[in-house]
Design an enzyme around this catalytic site. Structure first.
Site, PDB file in Angstrom:
ATOM      1  N   GLU A   5     -12.527  -1.814  12.463  1.00 29.89           N
ATOM      2  CA  GLU A   5     -12.581  -1.812  11.171  1.00 29.89           C
ATOM      3  C   GLU A   5     -13.467  -2.277  10.101  1.00 29.89           C
ATOM      4  O   GLU A   5     -14.457  -1.452   9.363  1.00 29.89           O
ATOM      5  CB  GLU A   5     -11.148  -1.524   9.963  1.00 29.89           C
ATOM      6  CG  GLU A   5     -10.738  -0.612   8.714  1.00 29.89           C
ATOM      7  CD  GLU A   5      -9.748  -1.028   8.193  1.00 29.89           C
ATOM      8  OE1 GLU A   5      -8.599  -1.924   9.114  1.00 29.89           O
ATOM      9  OE2 GLU A   5      -9.661  -1.044   7.511  1.00 29.89           O
ATOM     10  N   ASP A  43      -8.364  -8.980   3.800  1.00 29.81           N
ATOM     11  CA  ASP A  43      -8.141  -7.656   5.242  1.00 29.81           C
ATOM     12  C   ASP A  43      -8.867  -7.562   6.422  1.00 29.81           C
ATOM     13  O   ASP A  43     -10.373  -6.880   6.208  1.00 29.81           O
ATOM     14  CB  ASP A  43      -8.352  -6.749   4.121  1.00 29.81           C
ATOM     15  CG  ASP A  43      -7.607  -5.495   4.854  1.00 29.81           C
ATOM     16  OD1 ASP A  43      -6.998  -5.949   6.581  1.00 29.81           O
ATOM     17  OD2 ASP A  43      -7.491  -4.147   4.983  1.00 29.81           O
ATOM     18  N   GLU A  64       0.945  -1.498  -0.275  1.00 27.67           N
ATOM     19  CA  GLU A  64      -0.476   0.267   0.203  1.00 27.67           C
ATOM     20  C   GLU A  64       0.815   1.504  -0.238  1.00 27.67           C
ATOM     21  O   GLU A  64       0.829   1.877   0.706  1.00 27.67           O
ATOM     22  CB  GLU A  64      -1.008  -0.397   1.179  1.00 27.67           C
ATOM     23  CG  GLU A  64      -2.366  -1.009   0.859  1.00 27.67           C
ATOM     24  CD  GLU A  64      -2.886  -1.457   2.407  1.00 27.67           C
ATOM     25  OE1 GLU A  64      -4.480  -1.997   2.354  1.00 27.67           O
ATOM     26  OE2 GLU A  64      -2.622  -0.929   3.455  1.00 27.67           O
TER      27      GLU A  64
HETATM   28  C1  BDP Z   1      -5.990  -1.810   6.306  1.00 30.74           C
HETATM   29  C2  BDP Z   1      -5.954  -1.080   6.960  1.00 30.74           C
HETATM   30  C3  BDP Z   1      -4.928   0.731   6.385  1.00 30.74           C
HETATM   31  C4  BDP Z   1      -4.377  -0.326   6.694  1.00 30.74           C
HETATM   32  C5  BDP Z   1      -3.823  -1.883   6.228  1.00 30.74           C
HETATM   33  C6  BDP Z   1      -2.119  -2.345   7.271  1.00 30.74           C
HETATM   34  O1  BDP Z   1      -7.113  -0.359   6.201  1.00 30.74           O
HETATM   35  O2  BDP Z   1      -5.717   1.106   6.758  1.00 30.74           O
HETATM   36  O3  BDP Z   1      -2.951   0.221   6.922  1.00 30.74           O
HETATM   37  O4  BDP Z   1      -4.257  -2.407   6.410  1.00 30.74           O
HETATM   38  O5  BDP Z   1      -3.211  -3.501   8.097  1.00 30.74           O
HETATM   39  O6  BDP Z   1      -7.458  -3.281   6.641  1.00 30.74           O
HETATM   40  O7  BDP Z   1      -1.269  -2.655   6.686  1.00 30.74           O
END
Ligand code: BDP
Length: 694
Positions: free
Chosen positions: A384, A356, A282
């Site tokens: 989340e 996720d 990401e």
């Molecule tokens: C996702 C989240 C994000 C995190 C990412 C992670 O939306 O905010 O940075 O995972 O785990 O679930 O790195």
């Protein structure tokens, strides 16, 4: 009663129990000198003073009469105890008769074992149990039991629904908020022994002397409670704070920079635990920026912490921006080829599911994919994707489902679970590590809601003992948080046990996933299909059209199913043998597909969404009936939150059904209420105040 005291609410015990307790332990001592022993002594005094409703003093020498005594086996050598197999952190609590008196003994190999035993003893009382006949031996199965805070240095908590970060960087190191000690107590009480202070989307600044001094001050507070501090390492830190031109892990200057930096950290924090790293994920920098692989990156940091006994937790949460790829397959594809290439002190930290933290996912196939790499679990305690802090969803059941999932079969036909796949190479432990993304912030109740405290609690308990059952954990928590009366516990534990499944039903039933609205993930957004990356769009995940719905991950689809062991692959490759809960995770099926229930898939989807709402209605009724057992303040807040949950469950049901009606061109079966609005209405709603919007 604002929830601040968590499971350390040392309320006075009912009068009959108090009489029993007083007669069993008329004098009390915790033997020994160290800071951890002092913490145990202090906790014993605070706890028993509350429970016994009198000022209890805890001595330092072997007490007289019927007594309670805690200490290491060394300190207790005069008692000729048979030493139980408690390992480096465990404890044994026993009762014995000595010269006509009853001794209740808490014994451990180490000071931290004494502290854990002290908490266990107090918890036993808080759960309304008698002291007489007490026999308890416990040792953690897992070596590293960590919270991961996703806390930024400006105190914003990514995916935090409980206020700001607890770490007040500005006032540290000179002002030590007493809350830091309470945080350490609460964690020690459930066996958490590590905390990663900063967000995985890391800021290199935390590795500068100014911040290290602050982190060291926190480490000093946590140390007596057995909690080590870890930091997130931003891969490009050598450039950003080191002035180098590259962060290439094979560059000698870069390696030397990390070594010096690490030595410096250990000067500030002699028992520093190590680094947690999100790299090439990401948008985060990582070794692939230099054509190196994850092992190159992880090993460089591992070499820097190894001389100090530190570890590196390298996250497997990676997926490329390539729409031809199934995101669910990517962690496996990146890490399995590197099996055996990681240093011994590297742990690959894997999220429980392949995508996720969804309300339901199958376990990540990585858990059975590697042989020579140490894997650790990452659960998300903060909700989340499960309605933030206002939806009541007890996650113990979700984690138990993952930990107990059959993952592999040995040549001898023995089935190994996901827990079995996280083996430790330290003989004192069976599992190497577990991490939970914290749900803790500055809210008075720490977790944003009272019932979210249960998830923090359950994480600690399951990390200590992954075979612990979620229901026992829920019962312990509810007894200590509210009251041990059965008339309260039975219905409330039942409500907790069904709560996560209710969320699955009204958000993403039958294996659907990632239907949440963009960015903040608050509320439904199944229609979203225009984001920069295909795999950020809900439409990518449900693939609904006029004909049918679901993500085909079977052998004729993306073939993600092939990443699982043969016995699972076979079962999940065929819709007829795939369990309903995972059906649309693995298969794209016609709306008319006939389900085991006799309903069509379309009817089944409608049935589940409706059922989810009904479950929340039932939870509200249960909670209303609990008013006589709970103080008005906490009862009212929970009731209000359940009302929000019901409203939002209905919103999820209506928005998703309106959308799927439109896409499929179908009406609801008879007997179901038509959503009050059309899809455009649901699409048009925006939530600038939702946390995580920024
Ligand atoms: C996702 C989240 C994000 C995190 C990412 C992670 O939306 O905010 O940075 O995972 O785990 O679930 O790195």
């Amino acid at each position: 009663e604002d929830g601040y005291d968590l499971w350390l609410r040392y309320e006075q015990a009912p009068v009959e129990l108090r009489a029993d307790y007083n007669s069993q332990i008329s004098s009390i001592a915790v033997l020994g000198q160290g800071a951890t022993i002092a913490a145990a002594r202090q906790e014993m005094a605070t706890g028993l003073s509350g429970i016994l409703d009198r000022t209890v003093t805890v001595g330092t020498a072997m007490p007289r009469g019927n007594a309670l005594v805690a200490g290491t086996y060394d300190e207790l050598s005069g008692l000729d105890l048979e030493s139980a197999d408690v390992g480096p952190e465990g404890y044994a609590i026993t009762q014995m008769r000595r010269n006509g008196r009853v001794l209740t003994v808490i014994a451990a190999e180490s000071e931290i074992g004494v502290l854990y035993g002290t908490f266990a003893f107090l918890q036993h009382l808080l759960q309304g149990e008698p002291i007489a006949g007490m026999e308890l031996v416990s040792r953690p199965a897992t070596e590293h039991r960590l919270l991961n805070h996703w806390d930024n240095l400006d105190r914003y908590v990514e995916r935090g629904y409980a206020g700001q970060s607890l770490w007040d960087w500005h006032k540290l190191p000179d002002y030590l908020d007493p809350r830091y000690t309470d945080y350490a107590r609460a964690n020690a009480a459930i066996g958490v022994n590590g905390t990663s202070l900063t967000n995985v989307n890391a800021n290199a600044e935390v590795l500068t002397p100014q911040y290290l001094e602050k982190a060291a001050a926190l480490a000093d507070v946590f140390r007596p409670y057995g909690i080590k501090v870890y930091l997130t390492a931003r891969f490009s830190a050598p450039i950003e704070i080191g002035g180098l031109e590259t962060a290439d892990p094979l560059d000698e200057e870069v390696q030397a920079w990390w070594q010096t930096k690490t030595d410096e950290i250990y000067n500030y924090i002699p028992d520093f635990g190590g680094f947690l790293v999100k790299a090439n994920s990401e948008g985060q920098p990582g070794p692939q920026d230099y054509d190196r692989n994850h092992a190159d990156g992880a090993n460089m940091l591992a070499d820097a912490v190894a001389p100090h006994g530190g570890i590196v937790m390298w996250r497997a949460f990676v997926y490329a921006a390539d729409e031809t790829q199934d995101r669910a397959k990517q962690a496996w594809e990146e890490f399995v080829p590197l099996d055996g290439e990681f240093r011994d002190n590297v742990l690959i930290q894997v999220k429980n599911g392949p995508i996720d933290f969804q309300p339901r996912e199958p376990f990540s196939p990585l858990f059975a994919g590697v042989e020579d790499t140490t894997l650790m679990m990452e659960f998300q305690i903060t909700k989340e994707y499960l309605g933030f802090a206002t939806h009541l969803a007890y996650l113990g059941t979700m984690w138990e489902e993952t930990l107990d999932a059959p993952a592999e079969r040995t040549g001898e036909g023995e089935t190994l679970t996901v827990t079995d796949m996280m083996v430790s190479d330290n003989d004192d432990y069976t599992v190497s590590a577990m991490a939970g993304v914290a749900n803790i912030g500055t809210d008075r109740n720490w977790s944003g809601s009272i019932f979210d405290q249960a998830n923090w609690y359950a994480f600690g308990r399951l990390a200590w003992d992954p075979e612990q059952d979620a229901e026992t954990v829920a019962r312990e928590w509810a007894a200590m948080t509210f009251t041990p009366e059965a008339e309260f516990l039975d219905p409330v534990v039942e409500m907790m046990m069904g709560s996560r499944e209710a969320v699955v039903d009204y958000m993403t039933p039958l294996g659907l996933h990632h239907l949440m609205a963009t960015g903040h993930h608050y509320g439904p957004g199944p229609w979203v299909d225009d984001l920069g990356r295909p795999d950020w769009n809900p439409a990518y995940y449900h693939k609904a059209d006029e004909e049918g719905i679901g993500f085909d991950r079977s052998s004729t689809g993306s073939d993600a199913v092939s990443q699982y062991a043969p016995f699972l692959r076979e079962q999940w490759d065929d819709p007829a043998t795939t369990p309903d809960e995972l059906l649309l995770w693995f298969h794209h099926l016609s709306w008319d597909y006939e389900m085991g229930s006799g309903r069509t898939l379309w009817e089944e989807i409608v049935f589940y969404y409706e059922r989810g709402v009904q479950k929340v209605e039932a939870m509200r009724t249960t909670w209303d009936e609990m008013a006589p057992y709970v103080d008005a303040e906490r009862h009212a807040q929970i009731a209000d939150f359940l009302a929000i949950q019901e409203k939002e469950a209905r919103w999820w049901r209506n928005a998703c059904l309106a959308y799927f009606m439109e896409v499929s061109g179908r009406d609801l079966p008879d007997g179901y209420d038509v959503p009050p609005h059309d899809v455009d209405y649901y699409k048009s709603r925006h939530f600038p105040s939702a946390p995580g919007n920024g």
